[in-house]
Design an enzyme around this catalytic site. Structure first.
Site, PDB file in Angstrom:
ATOM      1  N   HIS A  93       7.319   1.398 -11.066  1.00  0.00           N
ATOM      2  CA  HIS A  93       6.207   0.815 -10.313  1.00  0.00           C
ATOM      3  C   HIS A  93       4.898   1.215 -10.970  1.00  0.00           C
ATOM      4  O   HIS A  93       4.805   2.280 -11.593  1.00  0.00           O
ATOM      5  CB  HIS A  93       6.225   1.273  -8.847  1.00  0.00           C
ATOM      6  CG  HIS A  93       6.379   2.759  -8.682  1.00  0.00           C
ATOM      7  ND1 HIS A  93       7.609   3.394  -8.809  1.00  0.00           N
ATOM      8  CD2 HIS A  93       5.478   3.725  -8.435  1.00  0.00           C
ATOM      9  CE1 HIS A  93       7.440   4.697  -8.632  1.00  0.00           C
ATOM     10  NE2 HIS A  93       6.145   4.926  -8.416  1.00  0.00           N
ATOM     11  N   ASN A 147       4.423   6.592 -13.682  1.00  0.00           N
ATOM     12  CA  ASN A 147       5.028   7.903 -13.887  1.00  0.00           C
ATOM     13  C   ASN A 147       6.469   7.744 -14.357  1.00  0.00           C
ATOM     14  O   ASN A 147       7.165   6.824 -13.925  1.00  0.00           O
ATOM     15  CB  ASN A 147       5.013   8.693 -12.573  1.00  0.00           C
ATOM     16  CG  ASN A 147       3.593   9.010 -12.105  1.00  0.00           C
ATOM     17  OD1 ASN A 147       2.732   9.318 -12.917  1.00  0.00           O
ATOM     18  ND2 ASN A 147       3.349   8.924 -10.804  1.00  0.00           N
ATOM     19  N   ARG A 160       0.834  -1.203   0.000  1.00  0.00           N
ATOM     20  CA  ARG A 160       0.000   0.000   0.000  1.00  0.00           C
ATOM     21  C   ARG A 160       0.868   1.252   0.000  1.00  0.00           C
ATOM     22  O   ARG A 160       1.882   1.311   0.716  1.00  0.00           O
ATOM     23  CB  ARG A 160      -0.942  -0.012   1.211  1.00  0.00           C
ATOM     24  CG  ARG A 160      -1.957  -1.127   1.096  1.00  0.00           C
ATOM     25  CD  ARG A 160      -3.091  -1.072   2.090  1.00  0.00           C
ATOM     26  NE  ARG A 160      -3.769  -2.353   2.041  1.00  0.00           N
ATOM     27  CZ  ARG A 160      -4.684  -2.712   1.139  1.00  0.00           C
ATOM     28  NH1 ARG A 160      -5.061  -1.832   0.206  1.00  0.00           N
ATOM     29  NH2 ARG A 160      -5.230  -3.914   1.165  1.00  0.00           N
ATOM     30  N   ASP A 161       0.450   2.232  -0.823  1.00  0.00           N
ATOM     31  CA  ASP A 161       1.164   3.505  -0.907  1.00  0.00           C
ATOM     32  C   ASP A 161       1.081   4.230   0.441  1.00  0.00           C
ATOM     33  O   ASP A 161       0.035   4.251   1.084  1.00  0.00           O
ATOM     34  CB  ASP A 161       0.555   4.366  -2.024  1.00  0.00           C
ATOM     35  CG  ASP A 161       1.445   5.530  -2.400  1.00  0.00           C
ATOM     36  OD1 ASP A 161       2.021   5.506  -3.499  1.00  0.00           O
ATOM     37  OD2 ASP A 161       1.552   6.485  -1.583  1.00  0.00           O
ATOM     38  N   ILE A 162       2.174   4.838   0.837  1.00  0.00           N
ATOM     39  CA  ILE A 162       2.238   5.540   2.127  1.00  0.00           C
ATOM     40  C   ILE A 162       1.359   6.800   2.125  1.00  0.00           C
ATOM     41  O   ILE A 162       0.915   7.244   3.181  1.00  0.00           O
ATOM     42  CB  ILE A 162       3.722   5.860   2.468  1.00  0.00           C
ATOM     43  CG1 ILE A 162       3.905   6.005   3.956  1.00  0.00           C
ATOM     44  CG2 ILE A 162       4.243   7.047   1.697  1.00  0.00           C
ATOM     45  CD1 ILE A 162       5.374   5.971   4.385  1.00  0.00           C
ATOM     46  N   HIS A 204       1.058   2.198 -10.157  1.00  0.00           N
ATOM     47  CA  HIS A 204       0.077   2.581  -9.141  1.00  0.00           C
ATOM     48  C   HIS A 204      -1.251   1.936  -9.521  1.00  0.00           C
ATOM     49  O   HIS A 204      -1.707   2.088 -10.666  1.00  0.00           O
ATOM     50  CB  HIS A 204      -0.151   4.096  -9.144  1.00  0.00           C
ATOM     51  CG  HIS A 204       1.027   4.922  -8.721  1.00  0.00           C
ATOM     52  ND1 HIS A 204       1.114   5.523  -7.489  1.00  0.00           N
ATOM     53  CD2 HIS A 204       2.172   5.266  -9.374  1.00  0.00           C
ATOM     54  CE1 HIS A 204       2.247   6.210  -7.394  1.00  0.00           C
ATOM     55  NE2 HIS A 204       2.905   6.073  -8.534  1.00  0.00           N
ATOM     56  N   GLU A 211       8.790  10.079  -8.386  1.00  0.00           N
ATOM     57  CA  GLU A 211       9.571  10.425  -7.188  1.00  0.00           C
ATOM     58  C   GLU A 211      10.533   9.313  -6.798  1.00  0.00           C
ATOM     59  O   GLU A 211      11.599   9.579  -6.249  1.00  0.00           O
ATOM     60  CB  GLU A 211       8.634  10.683  -6.002  1.00  0.00           C
ATOM     61  CG  GLU A 211       7.822  11.955  -6.139  1.00  0.00           C
ATOM     62  CD  GLU A 211       6.741  12.061  -5.087  1.00  0.00           C
ATOM     63  OE1 GLU A 211       6.632  11.175  -4.214  1.00  0.00           O
ATOM     64  OE2 GLU A 211       5.980  13.050  -5.167  1.00  0.00           O
ATOM     65  N   VAL A 212      10.120   8.085  -7.027  1.00  0.00           N
ATOM     66  CA  VAL A 212      10.966   6.941  -6.649  1.00  0.00           C
ATOM     67  C   VAL A 212      11.426   6.270  -7.944  1.00  0.00           C
ATOM     68  O   VAL A 212      10.586   5.808  -8.747  1.00  0.00           O
ATOM     69  CB  VAL A 212      10.201   5.945  -5.752  1.00  0.00           C
ATOM     70  CG1 VAL A 212      11.082   4.749  -5.422  1.00  0.00           C
ATOM     71  CG2 VAL A 212       9.726   6.635  -4.466  1.00  0.00           C
TER      72      VAL A 212
HETATM   73  P1  DGP Z   1       5.928   8.108  -8.042  1.00  0.00           P
HETATM   74  O1  DGP Z   1       5.630   9.581  -7.889  1.00  0.00           O
HETATM   75  O2  DGP Z   1       5.187   7.501  -9.210  1.00  0.00           O
HETATM   76  O3  DGP Z   1       7.402   7.810  -8.058  1.00  0.00           O
HETATM   77  O4  DGP Z   1       5.292   7.423  -6.759  1.00  0.00           O
HETATM   78  C1  DGP Z   1       6.006   7.116  -5.616  1.00  0.00           C
HETATM   79  C2  DGP Z   1       4.986   6.694  -4.589  1.00  0.00           C
HETATM   80  O5  DGP Z   1       5.666   5.961  -3.574  1.00  0.00           O
HETATM   81  C3  DGP Z   1       4.285   7.856  -3.873  1.00  0.00           C
HETATM   82  O6  DGP Z   1       2.884   7.775  -4.149  1.00  0.00           O
HETATM   83  C4  DGP Z   1       4.558   7.630  -2.395  1.00  0.00           C
HETATM   84  C5  DGP Z   1       5.072   6.218  -2.337  1.00  0.00           C
HETATM   85  N1  DGP Z   1       6.120   5.996  -1.354  1.00  0.00           N
HETATM   86  C6  DGP Z   1       7.300   6.682  -1.244  1.00  0.00           C
HETATM   87  N2  DGP Z   1       8.032   6.197  -0.231  1.00  0.00           N
HETATM   88  C7  DGP Z   1       7.301   5.176   0.297  1.00  0.00           C
HETATM   89  C8  DGP Z   1       7.549   4.276   1.374  1.00  0.00           C
HETATM   90  O7  DGP Z   1       8.568   4.302   2.051  1.00  0.00           O
HETATM   91  N3  DGP Z   1       6.571   3.360   1.640  1.00  0.00           N
HETATM   92  C9  DGP Z   1       5.417   3.277   0.896  1.00  0.00           C
HETATM   93  N4  DGP Z   1       4.526   2.343   1.245  1.00  0.00           N
HETATM   94  N5  DGP Z   1       5.163   4.109  -0.131  1.00  0.00           N
HETATM   95  C10 DGP Z   1       6.097   5.045  -0.412  1.00  0.00           C
END
Ligand code: DGP
Length: 119
Positions: A101, A88, A30-32, A103, A96-97
């Site tokens: 991945h 993205n 799950r997204d944080i 979503h 951001e990461v």
């Molecule tokens: P993007 O912008 O597409 O790179 O999305 C990165 C997503 O990752 C963003 O929606 C928040 C999520 N995210 C970042 N760090 C963490 C983490 O440590 N744990 C979890 N569960 N989600 C994270």
């Protein structure tokens, strides 16, 4: 090989996350910062930094991400109501990461695909 990311640490159990699915090739958690009642990230276990780095050798895993997304959507009870898959890429895509991945977002009407253009 691409370097490890925060998602690699989640995949290897080094930092906590709400992991809802894992197999040899992919992990979903799950997204944080959820943007919808269901907001899950589906991540290849081996790092591909961005879509720009995808190669023909990655075709199997990239397809597998969609198969896993469909399985999770059913599991979450949103397959029939519908959902959105987003990938993205880089700055304009809002990435951001840098660990490719998907979503998986659903559980409410998501509205238009894009918000208004930023100035
Ligand atoms: P993007 O912008 O597409 O790179 O999305 C990165 C997503 O990752 C963003 O929606 C928040 C999520 N995210 C970042 N760090 C963490 C983490 O440590 N744990 C979890 N569960 N989600 C994270």
């Amino acid at each position: 090989m691409a370097k490890d990311t925060i998602f690699s640490k989640i995949i290897h159990g080094e930092i906590p996350a709400d992991i809802i699915y894992q197999d040899e090739q992919t992990t979903a958690f799950r997204d944080i910062h959820p943007q919808a009642p269901t907001h899950i990230l589906i991540v290849p276990n081996n790092v591909i930094p961005t879509v720009n780095d995808a190669t023909p050798e990655n075709e199997q895993i990239l397809g597998h991400l969609f198969v896993v997304a469909a399985k999770i959507a059913k599991q979450e009870g949103i397959a029939e109501s519908g959902y959105r898959l987003i990938v993205n890429c880089n700055k304009d895509g809002g990435q951001e990461v840098f660990h490719l991945h998907v979503h998986l977002l659903g559980g409410r009407r998501l509205g238009p695909m894009l918000t208004r253009q930023e100035e």
